[in-house]
Design an enzyme around this catalytic site. Structure first.
Site, PDB file in Angstrom:
ATOM      1  N   ARG A 177      -9.271  12.898   8.710  1.00  0.00           N
ATOM      2  CA  ARG A 177      -8.730  11.615   9.163  1.00  0.00           C
ATOM      3  C   ARG A 177      -9.495  10.445   8.529  1.00  0.00           C
ATOM      4  NH1 ARG A 177      -9.782  10.012  13.523  1.00  0.00           N
ATOM      5  NH2 ARG A 177     -11.476  11.435  14.058  1.00  0.00           N
ATOM      6  N   LYS A 211      -2.684  13.306  15.467  1.00  0.00           N
ATOM      7  CA  LYS A 211      -3.616  12.527  16.269  1.00  0.00           C
ATOM      8  C   LYS A 211      -3.027  11.183  16.685  1.00  0.00           C
ATOM      9  CE  LYS A 211      -7.019  15.373  16.694  1.00  0.00           C
ATOM     10  NZ  LYS A 211      -7.221  16.033  18.025  1.00  0.00           N
ATOM     11  N   HIS A 230      -8.795  15.755  25.459  1.00  0.00           N
ATOM     12  CA  HIS A 230      -9.050  16.404  24.169  1.00  0.00           C
ATOM     13  C   HIS A 230      -9.725  17.733  24.492  1.00  0.00           C
ATOM     14  CE1 HIS A 230     -11.106  16.358  19.970  1.00  0.00           C
ATOM     15  NE2 HIS A 230      -9.912  16.905  19.918  1.00  0.00           N
ATOM     16  N   SER A 267     -14.979  18.612  17.430  1.00  0.00           N
ATOM     17  CA  SER A 267     -14.722  19.567  16.359  1.00  0.00           C
ATOM     18  C   SER A 267     -15.959  20.398  16.069  1.00  0.00           C
ATOM     19  CB  SER A 267     -14.298  18.809  15.095  1.00  0.00           C
ATOM     20  OG  SER A 267     -14.058  19.693  14.032  1.00  0.00           O
ATOM     21  N   LYS A 272     -13.699  24.932  20.756  1.00  0.00           N
ATOM     22  CA  LYS A 272     -12.512  24.787  21.617  1.00  0.00           C
ATOM     23  C   LYS A 272     -11.448  25.827  21.299  1.00  0.00           C
ATOM     24  CE  LYS A 272     -10.827  20.692  21.107  1.00  0.00           C
ATOM     25  NZ  LYS A 272     -11.559  20.354  19.886  1.00  0.00           N
ATOM     26  N   THR A 273     -11.105  25.921  20.021  1.00  0.00           N
ATOM     27  CA  THR A 273     -10.034  26.832  19.613  1.00  0.00           C
ATOM     28  C   THR A 273     -10.472  28.282  19.751  1.00  0.00           C
ATOM     29  OG1 THR A 273      -9.113  25.195  18.090  1.00  0.00           O
ATOM     30  CG2 THR A 273      -8.526  27.490  17.700  1.00  0.00           C
ATOM     31  N   ASP A 277      -5.934  22.089  21.829  1.00  0.00           N
ATOM     32  CA  ASP A 277      -6.511  20.804  21.431  1.00  0.00           C
ATOM     33  C   ASP A 277      -6.179  19.623  22.339  1.00  0.00           C
ATOM     34  OD1 ASP A 277      -8.104  19.325  19.616  1.00  0.00           O
ATOM     35  OD2 ASP A 277      -6.313  18.574  18.611  1.00  0.00           O
ATOM     36  N   ARG A 321      -7.780  23.708   7.004  1.00  0.00           N
ATOM     37  CA  ARG A 321      -7.098  23.838   8.299  1.00  0.00           C
ATOM     38  C   ARG A 321      -5.855  24.699   8.196  1.00  0.00           C
ATOM     39  NH1 ARG A 321      -8.954  21.281  13.266  1.00  0.00           N
ATOM     40  NH2 ARG A 321     -10.583  19.841  12.632  1.00  0.00           N
TER      41      ARG A 321
END
Length: 542
Positions: A60, A202, A221, A239, A243-244, A258, A324
């Site tokens: 980003r 996002k 988030h 990040s 989380k994933t 996410d 990604r």
């Protein structure tokens, strides 16, 4: 090959968007892959995924994102580093130039999608793209309406994504040739000068983070999953904190990886897909995610592929460290069919502590949970960025500051209220380092992290003996079956205990310095949950 055009009842002209382009409406994955390959936008890998490159933007462009400051937003946006203002006149000029560029296109791809899986709280989003693979990405990532819903679809907000557009800072009030501009009043998001598809995803997240608090819904988030007994857990984290990975647990049902909302009745996914880091992905440690790299319908960004064999090399970061993969959520075998679950029983806040100070798990009071939520701590490791030679603390409020338009206290108070209402158990989990800081110690074993998480989520950890951490004041288990007791006390894993004490004290100071910005916006109980004050209270109790 001529593709079937599926016109919408509420077409572009109804929005004041005029173009002579051939419009491809709501194409599915197969048709979009055909278009992307035939147009030279991407290539198929050996096992079926579409492989694309995003060019110089491999993440980003946070400094190029702006929100229009007008009567609707002047007093509702938390203006500052993460939320930079654009004047209405500058946006008007930008919009005019975007629409002029749209009018010149010969082909456009349009998707009508939902942001949000719970019907009462979703937003209708129309996305206009010049690239087929961008259209495939956003179709994968958002929630896909069925045929009946598409027939009656009217957009609430519209995203126009033009990678080839070059902004003019003097005319458009932006910083560079890249721009992401959000207008709540115009109900439009304009993205130009970047091929990084995550900007679209996002932007929708930020939009929902602005809209939902007015309805009393907590935007988060986080990843989320459901246990065998119907118990929902949410995992906050920046990040790289897990989380994933940790939410993709074969023994639990995945809600999403996410972005979620917490309403009175449900935790619901904002999305219909997952967006996972691919670099050094392991089939052994992350089998469910790894399997998606061998599926038609997955979009892989900046993953290196052999030109002849079409074999992927997930360990090669020559194109990007932030490689990604975007894939439909149902590519994960145990994903929720409804994209939602009951309200949470557990909240887990993930941090990758490169200082090696925090324990692998700690139990938080509601006040401590709000404190750590507003802090949003993790740490960069040495070597990840030029000039970073020592671990560097990162504080991102609400574990997602760049995506939170309103003041952090809005989200913090929503969280605190919902924790109290649901009697939710709260945990801080360190997936970072043990035995010393990064470069000295080792990464927390994922097997130990999973064992501790399982004990927390099934309730058995509540029966353990706890000690109070002398620096942070939270409760840390002394012994947990299947986990080495030594790892539960980070100080005991350090060879140099004095260095541990100095590092822990330094991290406490960093927490306190960062939280000073929130002191006037929280209740006394949350102020008293600061590590320094908790440590002082622990000393007085001895």
């Amino acid at each position: 090959m001529m593709l079937t055009t599926r016109m919408a009842r509420h077409d572009l002209s109804a929005q004041g968007i005029e173009t002579q382009a051939k419009l491809h409406w709501n194409l599915g994955a197969a048709a979009l892959v055909e278009q992307a390959v035939s147009r030279g936008e991407g290539r198929l890998a050996k096992d079926g995924p579409l492989v694309v490159e995003t060019g110089r933007h491999t993440g980003r462009s946070a400094q190029d994102k702006f929100t229009v400051r007008d009567a609707a937003t002047a007093d509702t946006i938390w203006w500052g580093k993460s939320n930079k203002p654009m004047e209405p006149e500058a946006f008007a000029a930008l919009k005019a130039d975007f629409l002029a560029e749209v009018a010149k296109q010969d082909t456009l791809f349009v998707q009508d999608l939902y942001g949000g899986s719970q019907a009462d709280h979703r937003v209708n989003v129309r996305v206009i793209n010049t690239l087929a693979w961008h259209s495939m990405f956003i179709r994968t990532m958002l929630v896909r309406p069925d045929a009946h819903e598409l027939a009656n679809f009217v957009p609430d907000f519209t995203i126009i994504d033009l990678p080839g557009f070059r902004a003019d800072p003097s005319r458009h009030g932006c910083r560079s040739e890249t721009v992401i501009a959000v207008s709540i009043t115009d109900r439009m998001i304009l993205i130009g000068g970047t091929r990084y598809a995550g900007e679209m995803k996002k932007s929708v997240f930020g939009l929902l983070n602005y809209l939902l608090p007015e309805k009393g819904v907590m935007p988060m988030h986080c990843s989320a999953n459901i246990g065998p007994k119907g118990d929902t857990a949410v995992f906050f984290g920046l990040s790289g904190t897990g989380k994933t990975t940790l939410s993709a647990d074969a023994s639990r049902t995945l809600i999403g990886d996410d972005e979620h909302g917490w309403s009175d009745t449900n935790v619901f996914n904002f999305e219909g897909g997952c967006y996972a880091k691919m670099i050094r992905l392991s089939a052994e440690a992350e089998p469910e995610i790894f399997a998606t790299t061998k599926r038609f319908g997955t979009v892989l960004e900046n993953v290196v592929m052999d030109d002849d064999t079409r074999e992927l090399d997930l360990d090669d970061n020559s194109l990007a460290e932030n490689s990604r993969g975007a894939y439909p959520i149902d590519f994960i075998p145990n994903a929720s069919a409804d994209n939602l679950g009951p309200v949470p029983r557990n909240i887990v806040m993930l941090t990758a502590d490169a200082f090696g100070v925090l324990p692998p798990i700690a139990r938080l009071t509601p006040e401590q949970a709000m404190y750590h939520f507003l802090s949003g701590y993790t740490a960069k490791v040495a070597g990840t960025e030029i000039g970073v030679t020592e671990p560097e603390a990162t504080f991102s409020t609400c574990f997602g500051a760049p995506f939170m338009p309103r003041h952090p206290s809005v989200y913090g108070n929503l969280l605190k209220e919902r924790i109290a209402r649901g009697n939710v158990d709260c945990w801080l989990v360190n997936t970072g380092w043990t035995g010393g800081k990064h470069g000295v110690g080792s990464r927390m074993p994922i097997r130990a992290t999973r064992a501790l998480l399982n004990a927390a989520l099934d309730g058995s950890l509540n029966d353990a003996e706890f000690r109070i951490d002398p620096y942070f004041g939270f409760a840390v288990p002394v012994s947990v079956p299947g986990v080495d007791d030594a790892i539960l006390d980070p100080r005991s894993t350090w060879t140099d205990k004095a260095e541990y004490d100095a590092t822990a004290a330094r991290l406490v100071d960093l927490f306190v310095e960062n939280f000073a910005q929130f002191e006037d916006h929280v209740e006394e109980g949350v102020r008293q949950a600061a590590p320094q004050r908790m440590a002082e209270a622990a000393e007085q109790a001895v």
